[in-house]
Motif scaffolding. Structure first.
Motif, PDB file in Angstrom:
ATOM      1  N   ALA A  92     -16.491  26.140  10.603  1.00  0.00           N
ATOM      2  CA  ALA A  92     -15.637  26.570  11.714  1.00  0.00           C
ATOM      3  C   ALA A  92     -15.163  27.999  11.513  1.00  0.00           C
ATOM      4  O   ALA A  92     -15.163  28.802  12.455  1.00  0.00           O
ATOM      5  N   ALA A  93     -14.776  28.336  10.291  1.00  0.00           N
ATOM      6  CA  ALA A  93     -14.293  29.690  10.010  1.00  0.00           C
ATOM      7  C   ALA A  93     -15.385  30.728  10.245  1.00  0.00           C
ATOM      8  O   ALA A  93     -15.104  31.857  10.684  1.00  0.00           O
ATOM      9  N   ARG A  94     -16.609  30.351   9.981  1.00  0.00           N
ATOM     10  CA  ARG A  94     -17.733  31.270  10.175  1.00  0.00           C
ATOM     11  C   ARG A  94     -18.118  31.399  11.644  1.00  0.00           C
ATOM     12  O   ARG A  94     -18.458  32.490  12.111  1.00  0.00           O
ATOM     13  N   LEU A  95     -18.032  30.289  12.390  1.00  0.00           N
ATOM     14  CA  LEU A  95     -18.530  30.288  13.764  1.00  0.00           C
ATOM     15  C   LEU A  95     -17.494  30.668  14.814  1.00  0.00           C
ATOM     16  O   LEU A  95     -17.826  31.271  15.836  1.00  0.00           O
ATOM     17  N   LEU A  96     -16.222  30.301  14.590  1.00  0.00           N
ATOM     18  CA  LEU A  96     -15.202  30.513  15.614  1.00  0.00           C
ATOM     19  C   LEU A  96     -15.066  31.967  16.047  1.00  0.00           C
ATOM     20  O   LEU A  96     -15.036  32.245  17.263  1.00  0.00           O
ATOM     21  N   PRO A  97     -14.976  32.942  15.130  1.00  0.00           N
ATOM     22  CA  PRO A  97     -14.831  34.329  15.593  1.00  0.00           C
ATOM     23  C   PRO A  97     -15.983  34.784  16.477  1.00  0.00           C
ATOM     24  O   PRO A  97     -15.777  35.473  17.486  1.00  0.00           O
ATOM     25  N   ARG A  98     -17.195  34.389  16.127  1.00  0.00           N
ATOM     26  CA  ARG A  98     -18.368  34.790  16.920  1.00  0.00           C
ATOM     27  C   ARG A  98     -18.386  34.081  18.270  1.00  0.00           C
ATOM     28  O   ARG A  98     -18.796  34.661  19.286  1.00  0.00           O
ATOM     29  N   MET A  99     -17.942  32.822  18.302  1.00  0.00           N
ATOM     30  CA  MET A  99     -17.862  32.111  19.582  1.00  0.00           C
ATOM     31  C   MET A  99     -16.852  32.775  20.504  1.00  0.00           C
ATOM     32  O   MET A  99     -17.078  32.883  21.717  1.00  0.00           O
ATOM     33  N   ARG A 100     -15.757  33.218  19.928  1.00  0.00           N
ATOM     34  CA  ARG A 100     -14.756  33.915  20.742  1.00  0.00           C
ATOM     35  C   ARG A 100     -15.283  35.259  21.231  1.00  0.00           C
ATOM     36  O   ARG A 100     -15.055  35.650  22.379  1.00  0.00           O
ATOM     37  N   GLU A 101     -15.991  35.963  20.370  1.00  0.00           N
ATOM     38  CA  GLU A 101     -16.577  37.251  20.774  1.00  0.00           C
ATOM     39  C   GLU A 101     -17.510  37.078  21.970  1.00  0.00           C
ATOM     40  O   GLU A 101     -17.577  37.943  22.854  1.00  0.00           O
ATOM     41  N   GLN A 102     -18.226  35.966  21.976  1.00  0.00           N
ATOM     42  CA  GLN A 102     -19.166  35.698  23.061  1.00  0.00           C
ATOM     43  C   GLN A 102     -18.505  35.014  24.261  1.00  0.00           C
ATOM     44  O   GLN A 102     -19.191  34.604  25.191  1.00  0.00           O
ATOM     45  N   ARG A 103     -17.178  34.858  24.227  1.00  0.00           N
ATOM     46  CA  ARG A 103     -16.396  34.297  25.329  1.00  0.00           C
ATOM     47  C   ARG A 103     -16.914  32.919  25.748  1.00  0.00           C
ATOM     48  O   ARG A 103     -16.996  32.589  26.939  1.00  0.00           O
ATOM     49  N   LEU A 104     -17.258  32.112  24.758  1.00  0.00           N
ATOM     50  CA  LEU A 104     -17.851  30.814  25.065  1.00  0.00           C
ATOM     51  C   LEU A 104     -16.909  29.912  25.849  1.00  0.00           C
ATOM     52  O   LEU A 104     -17.350  29.165  26.733  1.00  0.00           O
ATOM     53  N   TRP A 105     -15.623  29.958  25.538  1.00  0.00           N
ATOM     54  CA  TRP A 105     -14.692  29.070  26.245  1.00  0.00           C
ATOM     55  C   TRP A 105     -14.617  29.415  27.732  1.00  0.00           C
ATOM     56  O   TRP A 105     -14.653  28.527  28.584  1.00  0.00           O
ATOM     57  N   ALA A 106     -14.562  30.690  28.036  1.00  0.00           N
ATOM     58  CA  ALA A 106     -14.520  31.102  29.441  1.00  0.00           C
ATOM     59  C   ALA A 106     -15.816  30.754  30.146  1.00  0.00           C
ATOM     60  O   ALA A 106     -15.816  30.285  31.299  1.00  0.00           O
ATOM     61  N   ARG A 107     -16.923  30.952  29.484  1.00  0.00           N
ATOM     62  CA  ARG A 107     -18.228  30.692  30.096  1.00  0.00           C
ATOM     63  C   ARG A 107     -18.443  29.200  30.337  1.00  0.00           C
ATOM     64  O   ARG A 107     -18.899  28.796  31.409  1.00  0.00           O
ATOM     65  N   VAL A 108     -18.118  28.378  29.333  1.00  0.00           N
ATOM     66  CA  VAL A 108     -18.269  26.931  29.494  1.00  0.00           C
ATOM     67  C   VAL A 108     -17.352  26.422  30.607  1.00  0.00           C
ATOM     68  O   VAL A 108     -17.756  25.613  31.451  1.00  0.00           O
ATOM     69  N   GLY A 109     -16.112  26.902  30.621  1.00  0.00           N
ATOM     70  CA  GLY A 109     -15.172  26.481  31.656  1.00  0.00           C
ATOM     71  C   GLY A 109     -15.665  26.813  33.044  1.00  0.00           C
ATOM     72  O   GLY A 109     -15.564  25.985  33.968  1.00  0.00           O
TER      73      GLY A 109
END
Length: 263
Positions: free
Chosen positions: A52-69
């Motif tokens: 999670a520590a490795r993936l979360l920053p990159r997921m945020r950089e790619q705006r995954l939460w906004a895109r999925v929503g």
């Protein structure tokens, strides 16, 4: 309810999957955080705080939460489907089968909630394919008796076929899973007669159902999924629409497809 702030939860819980799953307990009946983690891990959830520590920053950089929503809300509106809680979490990037069969992404649907497991490099069309597939399950489960809690192996097989044809119609054939192209018609007929038809009334929650669906052990790889896709494809070729099939019980869908022993 839509997408919940799981990115904030991951940050506050320092990526600890057990602490994260403790937040999910209110969404499940009679399940502990450990039970929930064990279950979600089968469908592709990340496994450790280090991941999670490795993936979360990159997921945020790619705006995954906004895109999925955005993609989820678009699909819900298009299908006029139920609004359920949606949880986005990192996928297990060390899961080889998930990489081979599902482009490294995963998900699991319930009648009243939805989980997506993604990696930072997933493109919008890949995300859309996952959202469409899993949200189609939500819509189908809502049409089954007892919200699908009494579902059989045949229900699960047909549900997978419906969901992946929804991907084909909504996102395009290019985003369909590789297992849709694994087998020819003769092999599909053999799988039906040998594996699916004799076990069609087995509970979908029984371990045998998972073995047949995914092709675990000596069973054909992704065989149950492939049979479901073929059943729905035949119905569509015979003039039935996906919208129509969504409201028909699994046995009747198999019969409409002309599969033997589907009475």
């Amino acid at each position: 309810m839509g997408l919940l702030p799981t990115d904030r939860w991951l940050e506050e819980d320092e990526g600890d999957p057990f602490r994260l799953c403790a937040r999910l307990v209110p969404f499940f009946a009679k399940a502990s955080a450990r039970d929930i983690f064990s279950y979600l891990r089968r469908y592709g959830m990340y496994r450790s705080a280090q991941q999670a520590a490795r993936l979360l920053p990159r997921m945020r950089e790619q705006r995954l939460w906004a895109r999925v929503g955005r993609i989820y809300e678009r699909q819900r509106s298009a299908w006029k489907g139920p609004d359920v809680p949606v949880f986005l979490l990192p996928a297990d990037d060390r899961n080889g089968k998930m990489k081979r069969e599902f482009q490294g992404k995963g998900g699991v649907a319930f009648a009243d909630k939805l989980f997506f497991f993604l990696l930072p490099d997933h493109r919008d069309e890949e995300i859309a394919a996952l959202v469409v597939h899993e949200y189609n399950h939500v819509c189908r489960l809502k049409r089954l008796p007892n919200d699908g809690r009494d579902a059989t192996l045949l229900d699960a097989v047909v549900m997978e076929g419906l969901a992946e044809h929804a991907v084909a119609e909504t996102v395009g054939d290019a985003q369909c899973a590789s297992w849709t192209r694994y087998y020819g018609e003769r092999e599909i007929e053999q799988f039906w007669r040998r594996y699916i038809a004799p076990n069609r009334d087995v509970s979908a929650s029984h371990p045998l159902s998972a073995r047949l669906l995914y092709g675990l052990g000596s069973y054909p790889n992704m065989g149950g999924y492939a049979v479901g896709y073929a059943i729905v494809r035949r119905c569509l070729e015979r003039g039935h629409s996906l919208t129509e099939l969504m409201g028909i019980e699994a046995r009747q869908i198999a019969a409409l497809a002309g599969f033997a022993d589907a009475e």
